[in-house]
Design an enzyme around this catalytic site. Structure first.
Site: not given
Ligand code: 13P
Length: 231
Positions: A84, A103, A105, A166
């Site tokens: 990202e 960022h 989840h 996401h």
């Molecule tokens: P990365 O391990 O590449 O940072 O990806 C995790 C992720 O949340 C992608 O949206």
């Protein structure tokens, strides 16, 4: 270590990345974290569990994603930047007042994002994101320029947004602020989902949210830990 290796910032990034998981807002190798450095950003590497991550694993890149040096004197980091990196680079490039991008989840924020639903002004603490409504950016494939541009658009004048199907993005003037806001967004999403169990809750109107945003701004609300002499 060369002067531009940012050893303290690297250490801080590792600490805050680990707190993303210990605070419960992230799991596994999901999520990523970055901080501004001169000419670019320092970002977590892709797919490396945070408990295994060391300061030298962080990747320094310019806003075009090109590696810009490594503390052990290599031309660049042996790690690849987060998938990202464009999301982080576009936000930092277009928002000069922002120093850190997170960022993740987190479960409840992502549950709302899976329905493409924003977090409306059902609670005054939504104003912590500098807005009356925490928006949800449309879905695009992870790691794409399209996702980063949609996120920048959704974040205009705001400090947080959801990403459809996401997760969420939170911004700060430092890494601690970005983490605190991401935790707040997750808490608000959780509260909103609970409130929805009795039907759509009433919303605070635009004038009240403007008042709260102004009040929080004038009080530096939620930033006591960043102020001198406090921890
Ligand atoms: P990365 O391990 O590449 O940072 O990806 C995790 C992720 O949340 C992608 O949206």
């Amino acid at each position: 270590m060369p002067a531009d290796a940012q050893p303290e910032l690297r250490q801080k990034l590792v600490e805050v990345a680990r707190r993303m998981n210990s605070s419960g807002i992230n799991q596994g190798t999901s999520g990523n974290l970055s901080a501004r450095i001169p000419g670019g950003l320092l970002i977590t590497p892709t797919s490396l569990p945070y408990e295994q991550m060391e300061p030298e694993d962080l990747v320094a890149i310019d806003f075009g994603g090109h590696p810009t040096g490594h503390p052990k004197g290599h031309h660049s980091s042996p790690r690849r930047p987060s998938s990202e990196w464009q999301l982080h680079a576009e936000i930092l490039r277009s928002r000069p007042e922002i120093e850190a991008v997170l960022h993740c989840h987190s479960i409840h924020a992502t549950a709302l994002a899976c329905h493409g639903r924003p977090i409306p002004s059902f609670h005054y603490m939504v104003a912590m994101a500098g807005t009356a409504t925490i928006p949800c950016a449309p879905y695009s494939t992870f790691g794409t320029k399209a996702l980063s541009l949609d996120a920048v658009r959704a974040l205009e004048g705001k400090l947080a947004c959801l990403l459809a199907q996401h997760g969420q993005v939170a911004l700060g003037r430092n890494l601690d602020q970005a983490l605190r806001l991401a935790i707040e967004v997750e808490t608000l999403a959780h509260m909103y989902l609970q409130a929805l169990s009795l039907g759509e809750p009433p919303l605070l109107d635009a004038a009240e949210m403007e008042r709260v945003i102004a009040l929080m701004g004038s009080m530096h609300y939620g930033q006591a830990a960043d102020r001198p002499g406090q921890s």
